[in-house]
Design an enzyme around this catalytic site. Structure first.
Site, short mmCIF file in Angstrom:
data_model
loop_
_atom_site.label_atom_id
_atom_site.label_comp_id
_atom_site.label_asym_id
_atom_site.label_seq_id
_atom_site.Cartn_x
_atom_site.Cartn_y
_atom_site.Cartn_z
N ASP A 96 0.88 -1.17 0.00
CA ASP A 96 0.00 0.00 0.00
C ASP A 96 0.93 1.22 0.00
OD1 ASP A 96 -2.07 1.79 0.06
OD2 ASP A 96 -3.15 0.82 1.69
C1 BGC Z 1 -5.05 3.32 0.17
C2 BGC Z 1 -5.09 2.40 -1.03
C3 BGC Z 1 -4.90 3.21 -2.29
C4 BGC Z 1 -3.58 3.95 -2.20
C5 BGC Z 1 -3.28 4.79 -3.40
C6 BGC Z 1 -3.84 4.22 0.17
O1 BGC Z 1 -3.98 5.23 1.12
O2 BGC Z 1 -5.09 2.57 1.36
O3 BGC Z 1 -6.31 1.71 -1.06
O4 BGC Z 1 -4.95 2.38 -3.41
O5 BGC Z 1 -3.62 4.82 -1.08
O6 BGC Z 1 -4.12 5.89 -3.44
#
Ligand code: BGC
Length: 819
Positions: free
Chosen positions: A226
């Site tokens: 993530d």
């Molecule tokens: C989220 C993800 C997301 C990523 C990119 C993170 O804060 O948990 O689900 O895909 O950011 O935006």
């Protein structure tokens, strides 16, 4: 390109080139290797639209689909596949080859900020829907990224908390949708969660990433972190994390090269991850079709229609005392009341946000279907915002190449709205990390009196009215809950204003050295008793009162959970008072999670409409007026009160750990075992027609291991209207040596039935449907003995039962237990 060609390419790469593939180049792209013609890959959020590379506000316009809890409420896998296909088209229009979706964490606590973004509390339903979604996306050559692997069931301290989950709960609940995504849908990518699992960060948990995901399940795609969830160089790579996101590399690049040279990381491990990257690039066709650099906003009529249909189909009719569907011919005056009546609540907040092509509010949707002959009255009644409503005036911007607004400013592009997130340099020659800005506009109030102004910012901010400092979020700036935890909470100030006079508004901003750079300006007139009373008076004089209450993307959002399970502000009071003024009160709820309904007995109807995407108002009006049948069913139990939720007592956690103390007894499994009647049970939803179940038959009374059981029954539409029923099949193990839930969902089918029509429904059960996970034996086990098949219209409305026996025990290690 087949595997052999991938190998040839891999062998032609230097170690440095292989390593370069294993971290992002930018926020949304990976590193190309031009010497060998290896292109860069672009990814994009996900899941209810495709935002592209722009910031959360003001990015290139995109189609906004129903959020996951709404899609899940359709229980319609075919429809979800079509949404997946449409999202792939959206990804292509944004030049993205991989979509960062679906989100398949389970609904555990009703307070989870991302509850809206996840499908269900039930692993089987989540698995069926995520398989359908991924198949839709990937059928178009776009990769899906199932996330967040695993244990990200709340946002509380999400970057550091340890989700402590026992093996049975992990295997029987939380891993299930991921397992299905890999084994059945063949997902091309997986994203790790931020949290730790049982004490080790998911992104460096070898057992999770390599032993289970890659070895047991045979995942051959790319496992990415993530965003900013990589915490180490050698540990994460050795654990099985292929790609650090976003870029540029923090733990990889030179550090990873050194780790290989010092022997901490084997060259084969680098090759394996690089091979996976090449495979993903191949799968999305990146070698043949480089992604277009330019992002397009394509507002397709077929997407509009699909969104409207899915939004209506995901709407759940929770109560109806003969008031719905509304017949416009019998109406003279309709009251539209509440904070969500004129504001279209179409999605949750956080990384799932898109800049929607448009937003149809309930007021607009209803007006369009009522035509001109019915009088539509409107009152706001009360508010439900967390942050003050956005200042609507466009702003001009002047930037300074220092954090103190000194020297010569550079004027930047005008801002269409009073919320800005700066991703790159804000204006030519201005450095993103060390700039300040002066934003200016004029504000002319409509009404005399006190106005509240509010500022939230990632960075410092202050607001002046006619040169007077009104809001100071600068001298004592404190980190709060906004902007993924990089922003402050809202700081407010008040001022008495005169209607019709133009005031100079100036906002000063200074960027932080790192993290997000953003500011948001809100303004409102305080609402009081008079607004509530006006709403009550309107309701009293109308044929029907439609009350639009709920939440919005400020409450249902990423990085922060909701404080409780109640409607915020004075909304409960508003509903109760309107209902006592008009017995024909229908509540339309828009929330991303269950809420308590203290007024339930007093109202005639309740519709749960979630966040249904850009067609929100049309989809809701379709159900209210009967153009669409309410065929949504709850994918999550609605407890009467927060204390009845399975996670209560083990939420949000303390001292860095959250214990999933309810184990396998989550959601309806908890309510069943504890004999706790829910407000509305899992699987529940009314229809405008009625259905009868009959003639349940099983293909066998006795099964041998590895055999399948076919369950058949007849369903009849006994009402006057066409409708759709969701037939649900639960399994109960009558004798088991380990504790098991009273029943578990193991099959369902949505059927269309004309009035009077009967259809025969067939569902099949394999061994996994009968099995529990025995952690002592590290195997799936279906014990010999009697099982019961329960077929019904919800988890608490079982219409038919039949028993069968498994003659001998079935035992399979996880790698061999087909899903
Ligand atoms: C989220 C993800 C997301 C990523 C990119 C993170 O804060 O948990 O689900 O895909 O950011 O935006």
């Amino acid at each position: 390109m087949n595997e052999q060609r991938i190998d040839t390419l891999l062998n032609a790469m230097t170690l440095e080139e292989q390593v370069s593939l294993l971290a992002g180049a930018s926020f949304w792209t990976t590193v190309p290797v031009e010497r060998l013609g290896i292109p860069s890959l672009k990814v994009s959020d996900g899941p209810n639209g495709v935002r592209g590379a722009g910031s959360l506000v003001g990015s290139v316009k995109a189609a906004s689909f129903p959020v996951a809890i709404s899609l899940a409420s359709t229980w319609n896998t075919g429809l979800v596949t079509r949404v997946g296909e449409a999202l792939a088209q959206e990804a292509q229009s944004k030049g993205a080859q991989v979509l960062l979706a679906p989100t398949v964490n389970l609904h555990r606590s009703t307070q989870n900020g991302r509850n809206f973004e996840c499908y269900s509390e039930d692993p089987f339903l989540s698995a069926r829907l995520c398989v359908a979604y991924i198949q839709g996306v990937q059928s178009q050559g776009v990769g899906a990224t199932v996330k967040h692997y695993v244990g990200n069931e709340s946002e509380f301290e999400r970057m550091s908390i340890s989700s402590d989950i026992d093996e049975r709960a992990l295997r029987e609940l939380y891993l299930v949708p991921f397992e299905a995504a890999v084994k059945e849908a063949g997902t091309w990518a997986v994203m790790c969660s931020y949290n730790k699992l049982n004490g080790t960060y998911a992104s460096e948990n070898r057992r999770l990433l390599t032993d289970i995901l890659k070895r047991e399940w045979g995942f051959d795609g790319v496992l990415m972190s993530d965003w900013f969830a990589t915490h180490s160089t050698a540990e994460s790579l050795n654990a099985g994390l292929d790609l650090e996101m976003p870029g540029p590399a923090k733990y990889r690049g030179q550090k990873l090269l050194e780790a290989v040279r010092s022997g901490e990381v084997r060259a084969e491990a680098i090759q394996d991850s690089a091979r996976r990257m090449l495979r993903l690039l191949t799968r999305v066709g990146a070698f043949e079709r480089p992604a277009p650099a330019e992002e397009q906003a394509i507002d397709r009529p077929e997407h509009r229609a699909l969104i409207r249909r899915a939004g209506a189909e995901g709407t759940v009719l929770l109560k109806n005392e003969g008031v719905l569907p509304l017949d416009p011919k019998r109406l003279k005056k309709v009251a539209l009341i509440g904070p969500n009546a004129k504001t279209a609540q179409i999605m949750g907040g956080g990384s799932a946000q898109v800049n929607a092509h448009y937003r149809v509010s309930p007021h607009e949707g209803i007006q369009a279907q009522l035509g001109g002959s019915v009088v539509l009255g409107y009152e706001l009644g009360c508010s439900n915002h967390k942050l003050l409503p956005l200042l609507q005036e466009p702003l001009s911007a002047e930037y300074f190449n220092n954090r103190g607004l000194s020297g010569q400013g550079v004027s930047g592009a005008g801002l269409a709205q009073a919320e800005v997130m700066w991703n790159d340099e804000p204006a030519p020659g201005i450095t993103a990390e060390t700039f300040s800005a002066r934003l200016s506009t004029r504000f002319t109030p409509d009404e005399d009196g006190v106005h509240h102004f509010g500022l939230v910012s990632a960075g410092l901010s202050r607001l002046y009215m006619d040169g007077r400092l009104i809001v100071d979020n600068w001298s004592a700036w404190k980190q709060g809950d906004t902007y993924f935890g990089s922003g402050s909470d809202e700081v407010t100030g008040t001022l008495d204003l005169q209607a019709g006079r133009a005031y100079e508004v100036t906002i000063e901003y200074a960027s932080p050295a790192e993290g997000m750079r953003a500011v948001r300006v809100g303004v409102t007139r305080p609402l009081g008793d008079a607004h509530l009373e006006r709403a009550v008076r309107l309701a009293a004089g109308c044929d029907v009162a439609l009350v639009f209450v709920g939440h919005n993307g400020e409450w249902d959002t990423e990085a922060v959970d909701r404080p409780h399970m109640d409607l915020v502000g004075r909304q409960n009071e508003l509903v109760s008072r309107v209902a006592s003024a008009n017995p024909r009160t229908v509540v339309v709820l828009q929330t991303g999670a269950p809420v308590a309904m203290p007024w339930l007995d007093a109202v005639a109807g309740v519709l749960q409409a979630w966040y249904p995407g850009q067609e929100a108002g049309n989809a809701i009006a379709d159900v209210l007026f009967g153009a669409a049948e309410p065929s949504g069913r709850l994918p999550q139990t609605f407890p009467v009160r927060l204390e009845d939720n399975a996670a209560h007592g083990n939420y949000p956690g303390a001292s860095g750990r959250v214990r999933y103390g309810e184990g396998i007894f989550a959601g309806y499994r908890h309510h069943d075992t504890k004999h706790l009647p829910p407000l509305f049970p899992f699987g529940f939803g009314l229809s405008y027609t009625s259905f009868a179940y009959g003639n349940l038959r099983l293909s066998a009374e006795a099964l041998q291991p590895e055999e399948t059981l076919t369950v058949t029954l007849d369903v009849t539409n006994t009402g006057q209207r066409a409708g759709q029923e969701v037939v649900q099949l639960y399994v109960r193990d009558e004798q088991s040596s380990l504790p098991r839930p009273e029943k578990e969902l193991k099959g369902f089918l949505k059927v269309d039935l004309a009035p009077g029509e009967t259809k025969s429904v067939t569902l099949t059960l394999g061994m996994r449907a009968l099995a529990y996970f025995d952690d002592a034996r590290a195997a799936w086990v279906a014990e010999a003995g009697r099982f019961e098949v329960l077929v019904g219209s919800s988890s608490r409305d079982i219409r038919a039962r039949a028993a069968f026996t498994l003659q001998r025990e079935w035992v399979r290690p996880p790698a061999q237990a087909a899903f």
